[in-house]
Design an enzyme around this catalytic site. Structure first.
Site, PDB file in Angstrom:
ATOM      1  N   ARG A 135       0.843  -1.214   0.000  1.00  0.00           N
ATOM      2  CA  ARG A 135       0.000   0.000   0.000  1.00  0.00           C
ATOM      3  C   ARG A 135       0.872   1.256   0.000  1.00  0.00           C
ATOM      4  NH1 ARG A 135      -2.822  -3.436   3.637  1.00  0.00           N
ATOM      5  NH2 ARG A 135      -1.984  -2.360   5.469  1.00  0.00           N
ATOM      6  N   LYS A 165     -10.698  16.116   5.506  1.00  0.00           N
ATOM      7  CA  LYS A 165     -11.908  15.730   4.767  1.00  0.00           C
ATOM      8  C   LYS A 165     -12.812  14.866   5.636  1.00  0.00           C
ATOM      9  CE  LYS A 165     -12.926  12.159   2.160  1.00  0.00           C
ATOM     10  NZ  LYS A 165     -12.853  11.078   1.159  1.00  0.00           N
ATOM     11  N   GLU A 178     -17.838  17.247   2.652  1.00  0.00           N
ATOM     12  CA  GLU A 178     -18.245  16.364   1.547  1.00  0.00           C
ATOM     13  C   GLU A 178     -19.567  15.651   1.844  1.00  0.00           C
ATOM     14  OE1 GLU A 178     -15.484  13.209   0.559  1.00  0.00           O
ATOM     15  OE2 GLU A 178     -16.654  12.618  -1.182  1.00  0.00           O
ATOM     16  N   LYS A 221     -17.130  19.783  -1.176  1.00  0.00           N
ATOM     17  CA  LYS A 221     -16.861  18.672  -2.114  1.00  0.00           C
ATOM     18  C   LYS A 221     -18.173  17.947  -2.396  1.00  0.00           C
ATOM     19  CE  LYS A 221     -14.003  14.526  -2.611  1.00  0.00           C
ATOM     20  NZ  LYS A 221     -12.616  14.058  -2.540  1.00  0.00           N
TER      21      LYS A 221
END
Ligand code: 13P
Length: 353
Positions: A45, A134, A175, A217
């Protein structure tokens, strides 16, 4: 509000730049790796994320959203990944929600959790180099959903998160994602997106958010992916801009779209069409794409070291096309291969966090 918040916002929405969302949780990224037969380990990853972050795309990418594992990882030569970004002038960001969980009393709906202890986590992420954050709320659509309870709970959580971010000198990306899953029409998406945005800005006002120090967003206004009538590009662009004009205050400096499961080039074409529409657009409009930026790069890399350079080029290419779209200057000739070949629109679906 500190001057820094506003300057971070302006950096994120600089002309011709957008955001790379590379913040899939370990389990979501593992599922994506699984479908391609790539082993998911901490190392693989990290290699993948380092590939994305060293694609040389800083001319098109202003910020990268990471998640907890990634912001703690180091590159192959020992540099924290956050510093790999900031050395190129790319702002490090961090996903701070703990994911969408079933909302009690509201079957088939979720509320995004993660407010407990958030103040301390934000402060720690800031120390690790993050400059923005976020939080994603997830809204399911049907003939009867979303419920008032779901919209209210998610709007409240987004606003509480945003207030904590601004207190800790991190720019909140807010968002509220109205999902493309389902067979609803574009008209239904517009109705729900408008209702959700209205509730979110009400909650942001209640929690005293300084709109000048945040970014929105949102999803585009688009038919559900199982809807038999997929609206043409111009209709998506017109409905999206109409909905945003009605519900997003002009004090918000920027709107950074999510891609939401649209095929990568479709997300590019839609952004370009929105930018080209005439009439007032009081906010900067650009991208904050996850799947639509990463899909091709991930498939190209396929877990093999010898494909790292090709994977970087694939990300660079998509970032370049989306940068052009954010300026309303995208053309199909910019694509390396003809668009739409061999892949029906909206076939991507691998984000479940
Ligand atoms: P997608 O562009 O894949 O929708 O992801 C953006 C994102 O950050 C969702 O939270």
């Amino acid at each position: 509000m500190s001057d820094e918040l506003e300057s971070v916002v302006q950096t994120l929405i600089a002309d011709g730049k957008g955001i790379l969302a590379a913040d899939e949780t370990v389990s979501t990224l593992t599922k994506r790796f699984d479908t391609l037969g790539i082993q998911s380990t901490e190392k693989s990853r990290c290699t993948y994320r380092e590939m994305l972050f060293t694609a040389g795309a800083a001319e098109f990418i202003s910020g990268v959203i990471m998640q907890d594992e990634t912001i703690r990882q180091r590159s192959s030569n020992g540099m924290p990944l956050a510093q790999v970004l900031s050395n190129q002038g790319i702002l490090p960001g961090i996903k701070v929600d703990a994911g969408a969980r079933p909302l009690a009393g509201a079957p088939d709906e979720t509320v995004t959790e993660g407010l407990d202890g958030l103040r301390d986590r934000l402060s720690a992420y800031r120390d690790m180099g993050a400059r923005f954050a976020k939080w994603r709320a997830v809204i399911h659509v049907s003939n009867t959903l979303p419920s008032h309870a779901c919209i209210g709970a998610n709007a409240h959580a987004l606003a509480r998160y945003a207030a904590l971010c601004q207190e800790q000198d991190l720019v909140p990306i807010v968002e509220p994602e109205v999902l493309m899953d389902g067979s609803h029409s574009i008209e239904r998406c517009q109705e729900v997106t408008g209702t959700v945005l209205h509730a979110v800005f009400g909650a942001l006002h209640d929690q005293r958010i300084r709109l000048e120090g945040m970014l929105l967003k949102p999803n585009m206004v688009i038919a559900g992916k199982d809807c038999p009538h997929q609206a043409p590009v111009q209709e998506v662009a017109t409905a999206t801009l109409r909905c945003l004009r009605r519900h997003v205050p002009a004090a918000v400096p920027g709107i950074v779209f999510l891609s939401g499961g649209q095929e990568d080039w479709v997300a590019t074409v839609h952004l370009d069409a929105i930018k080209r529409l005439p009439g007032p657009k009081p906010w900067r409009i650009t991208f904050s794409y996850g799947r639509a930026l990463q899909d091709h790069a991930l498939e190209t890399w396929h877990g093999e070291d010898e494909n790292l350079e090709a994977g970087r080029q694939a990300l660079y290419q998509r970032a370049r096309c989306n940068s052009a779209a954010s300026l309303g200057r995208y053309t199909e000739q910019m694509e390396a291969t003809p668009v739409g070949v061999g892949s029906p629109p909206h076939r991507r679906e691998w984000r479940d966090d």
